[in-house]
Scaffold this motif. Structure first.
Motif, PDB file in Angstrom:
ATOM      1  N   TYR A 513       1.130  -1.447   0.058  1.00 40.47           N
ATOM      2  CA  TYR A 513       0.194  -0.229  -0.335  1.00 40.47           C
ATOM      3  C   TYR A 513       0.588   1.088   0.053  1.00 40.47           C
ATOM      4  CZ  TYR A 513      -3.637  -2.829   0.554  1.00 40.47           C
ATOM      5  OH  TYR A 513      -4.560  -4.431   0.906  1.00 40.47           O
ATOM      6  N   ALA A 514       1.055   2.372  -1.048  1.00 44.27           N
ATOM      7  CA  ALA A 514       1.142   3.353  -0.837  1.00 44.27           C
ATOM      8  C   ALA A 514       1.173   4.537  -0.151  1.00 44.27           C
ATOM      9  CB  ALA A 514       1.396   3.582  -2.386  1.00 44.27           C
ATOM     10  N   ARG A 515       0.145   4.407   0.852  1.00 42.93           N
ATOM     11  CA  ARG A 515       0.626   5.448   2.160  1.00 42.93           C
ATOM     12  C   ARG A 515      -0.636   4.823   2.509  1.00 42.93           C
ATOM     13  NH1 ARG A 515      -3.964   6.908  -1.645  1.00 42.93           N
ATOM     14  NH2 ARG A 515      -6.098   7.016  -1.042  1.00 42.93           N
ATOM     15  N   GLY A 516      -0.945   5.560   4.404  1.00 46.34           N
ATOM     16  CA  GLY A 516      -1.295   5.010   5.832  1.00 46.34           C
ATOM     17  C   GLY A 516      -0.245   5.257   6.006  1.00 46.34           C
ATOM     18  N   ILE A 517      -0.454   4.994   7.288  1.00 45.34           N
ATOM     19  CA  ILE A 517       0.312   4.794   8.848  1.00 45.34           C
ATOM     20  C   ILE A 517       0.678   3.444   9.120  1.00 45.34           C
ATOM     21  CG2 ILE A 517       0.394   5.926  11.281  1.00 45.34           C
ATOM     22  CD1 ILE A 517      -0.202   7.763   9.203  1.00 45.34           C
ATOM     23  N   GLY A 518       2.539   3.151   9.819  1.00 47.76           N
ATOM     24  CA  GLY A 518       2.435   2.035  10.195  1.00 47.76           C
ATOM     25  C   GLY A 518       3.403   2.376  11.482  1.00 47.76           C
ATOM     26  N   ILE A 519       2.590   1.251  12.761  1.00 48.31           N
ATOM     27  CA  ILE A 519       2.779   1.355  13.872  1.00 48.31           C
ATOM     28  C   ILE A 519       2.962   0.008  14.475  1.00 48.31           C
ATOM     29  CG2 ILE A 519       0.262   1.803  14.555  1.00 48.31           C
ATOM     30  CD1 ILE A 519       1.180   4.186  16.651  1.00 48.31           C
ATOM     31  N   HIS A 520       3.564  -0.025  15.583  1.00 49.62           N
ATOM     32  CA  HIS A 520       3.090  -1.334  16.302  1.00 49.62           C
ATOM     33  C   HIS A 520       1.298  -1.036  17.369  1.00 49.62           C
ATOM     34  CE1 HIS A 520       7.257  -3.141  16.301  1.00 49.62           C
ATOM     35  NE2 HIS A 520       7.940  -1.904  16.007  1.00 49.62           N
ATOM     36  N   ALA A 521       0.792  -2.970  17.845  1.00 52.29           N
ATOM     37  CA  ALA A 521       0.217  -2.025  18.448  1.00 52.29           C
ATOM     38  C   ALA A 521       1.039  -2.221  19.803  1.00 52.29           C
ATOM     39  CB  ALA A 521      -0.125  -3.294  18.490  1.00 52.29           C
ATOM     40  N   ASP A 522       0.895  -2.379  20.793  1.00 50.74           N
ATOM     41  CA  ASP A 522      -0.145  -1.156  21.150  1.00 50.74           C
ATOM     42  C   ASP A 522      -0.374  -0.007  21.165  1.00 50.74           C
ATOM     43  OD1 ASP A 522      -1.850  -3.853  22.334  1.00 50.74           O
ATOM     44  OD2 ASP A 522      -1.149  -3.856  24.251  1.00 50.74           O
ATOM     45  N   SER A 523      -1.106   0.816  20.386  1.00 49.44           N
ATOM     46  CA  SER A 523      -0.876   1.834  19.620  1.00 49.44           C
ATOM     47  C   SER A 523      -1.951   2.662  19.465  1.00 49.44           C
ATOM     48  CB  SER A 523      -0.311   1.966  18.498  1.00 49.44           C
ATOM     49  OG  SER A 523      -1.086   1.298  18.164  1.00 49.44           O
ATOM     50  N   ARG A 524      -2.153   3.942  20.031  1.00 47.83           N
ATOM     51  CA  ARG A 524      -3.308   4.775  19.892  1.00 47.83           C
ATOM     52  C   ARG A 524      -3.086   6.093  19.142  1.00 47.83           C
ATOM     53  NH1 ARG A 524      -6.255   8.562  23.033  1.00 47.83           N
ATOM     54  NH2 ARG A 524      -4.088   8.131  24.906  1.00 47.83           N
ATOM     55  N   LEU A 525      -3.538   6.679  18.302  1.00 49.12           N
ATOM     56  CA  LEU A 525      -3.381   7.390  17.472  1.00 49.12           C
ATOM     57  C   LEU A 525      -4.358   8.556  17.586  1.00 49.12           C
ATOM     58  CD1 LEU A 525      -1.890   6.730  14.050  1.00 49.12           C
ATOM     59  CD2 LEU A 525      -0.471   7.529  15.772  1.00 49.12           C
ATOM     60  N   GLU A 526      -4.203  10.040  18.385  1.00 48.22           N
ATOM     61  CA  GLU A 526      -5.140  10.885  18.200  1.00 48.22           C
ATOM     62  C   GLU A 526      -5.112  11.868  16.741  1.00 48.22           C
ATOM     63  OE1 GLU A 526      -5.078  11.252  22.761  1.00 48.22           O
ATOM     64  OE2 GLU A 526      -4.310  12.557  21.307  1.00 48.22           O
TER      65      GLU A 526
END
Ligand code: GLA
Length: 622
Positions: A513-526
């Motif tokens: 996927y060309a765009r988006g957000i990559g992050i580890h779980a456990d996580s919370r983005l505001e």
């Protein structure tokens, strides 16, 4: 797949115990955008600080003559507003608890009856149209006392008299500095929490009280990050209380230690991501690297600070215009604070022209406050893209870190622009449009050279707004990594725009996927949606970069604290779950990824570092 069969998979995969226990408290929606929210740093602060030029050998006259020069040579007009005092201004802590100013350094402070005051100093700077900055330490002692032992300007007297730092005097010192003296900016250093422990050089002089160091440099395990954060949080609260008009800036300075990269934006306006810059190419690159993968932590009011500019000094002096310009371009694209640190009385016209280039400064000061992000890195070449406030506009930096000439390129896709649509390309330094054709831009870069562009095209996300294009409106409330250490981000990994924390393309079940957000779980983005959007769409899933035995992840979306979407428990290799929810009127959107360790895998639950990498792919607002 039907909803019922998805549910069946969910029930089969999710350990019931973890779901029954409910979400971990920090994964609960906050229903707010939990950044500091105080201070006057909507765009990165710009100004001048004497430290890199003069260290503690600074006087009122030296600073004033630079301030006059900044006013005269066009820099003030270009945006350089803060004239700061760094270490060295204090003589000692008085018996009444106040701080005695070193009046040999600031004779102006002695010009009144009663204890010396820096009010005449700030009045003078204000009358010149500047804002005034001061320096202190969050502990009992300051950095010069540990690292500039031969300075003639160290605090004097007994052990107690030499304790000029904030610890124990937070409320009264800050009230004096901001209330009585009228300062607008404060840099709060941290040597008092780091360098006065048993066996330290400073302690051997017997002029300081021993304190168990809360910060052990480059040792996250031995550092008490919570206590350091608590100390700075207190300063942030006090300053907000003392400055109801919010006309102040809080600069947090623990040099990237104690996890400040993760919490700095909750307690202040800028935070150092690294040790002090030295005026050489390698040091500059290192400091850049400590901030350049942390685009999700910066935004209006909160900035990664890779330290003051070394422009004008050493390998960035007038004989090194290529290096100076590249260094300045790098800080500009990062949305880093622009604090010049050389004696501008000796600046050449070419140096002043560089520091005042309007189009380059405009990229740094762009109102969206998005930090540029790395979209390409191979060998010595890096390309960074900074989405600007004007839809479809990007600042773009092509950078040659090495000492051989290279060819560098950037294409429309890397800039998140539609390759089928025309692009307008402008050379920011030269202030002129470039004739281009096609979707690829190519440049020859000399050793240490760079090209800074402003590009306009049609966003790859079409009419929607990709989360990556508004990273300045995202707050990483929980990052999924326990204990970010002092190591550069490329080692520890951070949540990233359009990439996994390790910098790989986002990939779910074999699809990129060309765009988006990559992050580890456990996580919370505001996400500060501010009521401006009507729908949120994404494809959420466990990234192929996750460990095969990583357990499952549940994705949840909240709008102002209300649950809008819950996914089944997803494992690596499973297709992403489509999200499409109504966000009309929503002020704060929250994206939660919660991992459930595989049943019986005690190791997985014990080590949070092994929680899966997840992708919020094609995460768009419209
Ligand atoms: C620390 C800071 C520097 C400077 C000195 C002053 O090293 O990181 O920027 O303020 O202290 O002593």
């Amino acid at each position: 797949m039907t909803k019922t069969s998805l549910l069946a998979i969910a029930l089969a995969l999710a350990p019931l115990s973890s779901l029954a226990a409910g979400p971990r408290p920090e994964l609960q929606p906050s229903a707010r955008f939990s950044v500091y929210g105080h201070g006057a740093a909507a765009t990165p602060p710009m100004g001048w600080n004497p430290w890199n030029a003069f260290r503690t050998e600074v006087t009122q006259d030296k600073i004033l003559s630079v301030a006059e020069t900044i006013k005269r040579n066009g820099m003030q007009k270009a945006g350089y507003r803060y004239v700061n005092i760094d270490d060295g201004w204090w003589l000692q802590r008085r018996a009444d608890g106040g701080i005695q100013i070193r009046t040999t350094m600031f004779p102006m402070a002695a010009s009144r009856s009663g204890p010396p005051s820096l009010r005449p100093w700030t009045d003078h700077l204000h009358a010149m149209g500047f804002k005034a900055g001061l320096y202190t330490d969050v502990g009992r002692n300051a950095c010069s006392q540990a690292h500039d032992a031969h300075s003639p300007n160290l605090p004097v007297g007994t052990v107690a008299q030499r304790e000029i730092g904030l610890e124990g005097f937070e409320a009264s010192d800050l009230a004096t500095m901001f209330g009585e003296w009228g300062f607008d900016y404060i840099k709060v250093d941290a040597c008092g929490l780091a360098d006065f422990g048993e066996g330290s050089k400073a302690l051997a002089s017997a002029t300081y009280r021993e304190g168990r160091p809360l910060i052990v440099r480059a040792d996250a395990q031995a550092t008490d990050a919570d206590k350091v954060e608590t100390a700075y949080a207190r300063v942030g609260r006090l300053l907000a209380g003392l400055n109801p008009d919010d006309d102040f800036v809080l600069s947090i300075c623990p040099w990237g230690e104690a996890g400040v990269g993760n919490w700095g934006g909750r307690h202040g306006n800028l935070w150092r991501t690294s040790a002090d810059i030295e005026p050489n190419w390698d040091s500059m690159l290192h400091n850049f690297d400590t901030a350049s993968r942390r685009e999700l932590y910066a935004g209006p009011g909160r900035w990664n600070d890779p330290d003051m500019l070394a422009v004008g000094l050493g390998e960035f002096d007038a004989r090194h215009p290529v290096e100076a310009r590249t260094h300045f371009s790098m800080w500009a694209i990062l949305a880093a604070p622009l604090l010049v640190g050389f004696d501008l009385n000796h600046a050449s016209p070419a140096q002043v022209a560089m520091l005042t280039n309007p189009e380059v400064i405009a990229i740094n000061q762009d109102a969206a406050g998005n930090q540029g992000r790395i979209v390409f890195h191979e060998g010595d070449v890096q390309v960074l893209v900074k989405p600007l406030a004007q839809r479809g506009e990007r600042g773009v930096l092509l950078l040659n870190r090495g000492n051989r000439a290279v060819q560098a390129r950037v294409d429309a896709a890397q800039m998140q622009l539609d390759p089928g649509e025309p692009m307008q390309v402008r050379d920011a330094w030269a202030g002129r449009d470039l004739a281009t054709s096609g979707a690829v831009l190519e440049f020859d870069l000399p050793a240490h050279g760079s090209m800074l562009l402003k590009v306009r095209g049609k966003p790859a996300s079409g009419d929607a707004t990709a989360l990556g294009d508004i990273s300045g409106r995202i707050h990483v409330a929980v990052d999924g990594l326990s204990g970010y250490s002092a190591r550069p981000a490329e080692v520890s990994g951070t949540p990233r725009v359009d990439a996994t924390p390790a910098g790989q393309p986002l990939r779910i079940a074999g699809t990129t996927y060309a765009r988006g957000i990559g992050i580890h779980a456990d996580s919370r983005l505001e996400v500060k949606t501010a009521g401006e959007f009507s729908r949120f769409q994404a494809l959420a899933g466990v990234d192929d970069a996750a460990a095969a035995s990583g357990g499952t992840v549940q994705f949840r979306v909240y709008g102002d604290g209300r649950l809008l979407f819950t996914s089944p428990a997803l494992a690596r290799g499973q297709a992403p779950v489509p999200i499409n929810v109504d966000v009309r009127g929503v002020q704060v959107l929250e994206l939660v990824a919660e991992a459930a360790p595989e049943a019986g895998s005690a190791a997985a639950s014990a080590s949070r570092a092994s929680t899966p990498v997840v992708a919020w792919a094609h995460a768009d607002l419209r």
